[in-house]
Design a protein around this motif. Sequence first.
Motif, PDB file in Angstrom:
ATOM      1  N   GLN A  13       0.833  -1.197   0.000  1.00 13.84           N
ATOM      2  CA  GLN A  13       0.000   0.000   0.000  1.00 13.84           C
ATOM      3  C   GLN A  13       0.868   1.247   0.000  1.00 13.84           C
TER       4      GLN A  13
ATOM      5  N   ARG B 193      -9.171  15.532   5.886  1.00 12.29           N
ATOM      6  CA  ARG B 193      -9.095  14.169   5.371  1.00 12.29           C
ATOM      7  C   ARG B 193     -10.401  13.419   5.557  1.00 12.29           C
ATOM      8  N   ASP B 194     -10.608  12.414   4.701  1.00  8.28           N
ATOM      9  CA  ASP B 194     -11.777  11.560   4.862  1.00  8.28           C
ATOM     10  C   ASP B 194     -11.453  10.438   5.836  1.00  8.28           C
TER      11      ASP B 194
ATOM     12  N   GLN C 116     -10.593   7.487   5.408  1.00 10.63           N
ATOM     13  CA  GLN C 116      -9.481   6.630   5.011  1.00 10.63           C
ATOM     14  C   GLN C 116      -8.151   7.372   5.016  1.00 10.63           C
TER      15      GLN C 116
ATOM     16  N   ARG D 149      -7.426  10.063   3.298  1.00 12.47           N
ATOM     17  CA  ARG D 149      -7.140  10.759   2.047  1.00 12.47           C
ATOM     18  C   ARG D 149      -7.443  12.249   2.198  1.00 12.47           C
TER      19      ARG D 149
END
Length: 452
Positions: A217, A271-272, A274, A276
Amino acid sequence: MQSLAQRSLAVLSCGLMSSSPLALLAAVPAQAQSRFTDTQGIWAQACIDHLASRNIISGYPDGTFRPFAEVTRAEYAAMLGKAFPNAPVVRAPSTFNDVPSTFWAASAIQNATRTGFLSGYPGNVFQPNQNIPRVQAIVALASGLQYPTPASVEGVLAQFNDAAAIPAYGRAGVAAATAKQVVVNYPNVQFLAPNQLATRADIAAFLCQATRAPGAQALVPTQYIAGAATTSPIALPAGQQIPARFPDAERIVLSPNESVAIRLVTAADVRDGQGRVVIPVGSEIFGQIQPAQGGSQFVANTVVINNRQLPIAANSQVIRTIRDARDPNIGNVFRNAAIGSAVAAGISGLAGDRRITPLKVLTGTVTGAAIETNQGRPATSIIRDTLIGAALATGASAVIGDRKITPEKVITGAAAGATIGGAIDPAVQRLVVIDANTDLGLTLTQPFTVSQ
């Protein structure tokens, strides 16, 4: 600044002498800390922490990483050596006129040139203390790691809006690195900024991608990896907090019944769930301050992300910090403040050849039409050029001679002669005072979605 003991320890540990803190950074082992005091919440935080844990990069003795500092060619050579210790030798060793054997990074520079990552300049020089541009840093990775050149170099580079700025020597290398998803562009993946000097965060991101195991990842947010950015939308839910501030003054002073259009900027990445980045730090948010429930409230309607204007629905808290306009100490409130046009129109005390020290006036249609750059200009010129016809009553007869009229004197004179705002509405005797750094944090009232 490093202490003598710290520098001596670094030299004994590494056998290298640094002429700068950044050079020493590349030479000493990574500190034990897993996080740095100045990387919390930034886009490259996970990547920086990962590389530090592998002793590829390190921080400073004060606990900082300084992610936005620039990187020299010598420092980059040292980092490359740590990131790729087993890179094969592909060239004969070089001796550069400007890299003596006693230079702190002499060994690292020789290794980086022998393994094909970096090259010297005509005249047999390396320029070790030159800050490295992004394009050079990217091409070095493509060269040293022997990335294959794509069949269509220009086809790969077409994804960058500034592809024309990539120098001829770097086009194949940048295309090769892009095909390997090593190129990281923050905050806009479509802008390579090839000739911009690489920051420590940039270099960390490149190295993270170049050392990432196949299938692992990415530690860099995907939307910043060229050739890998997702096209699926990312979203923030209603109720999401957005740290924001007004960048043009310390306070905003308005009449309670006044509405004024202003621009805020985000104070941190948003950020969201996850991790991001949906709204990068420094994004502009437009809207207006308007009356609300006994105070004032900022209501946002537009956010600009990577040069795109997007609708957004978010509000600040209701600000109910009220001051009496007749308070003889009200002048202190106006220091480093942006003043609503309704309030400015009621300020008394500019006449003749008097001069005024910095103030900012919000006209209700632009953000911070500033008097601040006009210090020392005749007051009549400032009125004509900046206040744009706002009515300024007389009443500063107490300010005489050739002295400058400070904001405090102007407001005090106005308070003594007439209520602030009284030139427009005699009933207005109160002012709303907004702290530009703490009162304007936003909360989404509707979900916000960005298509990447």
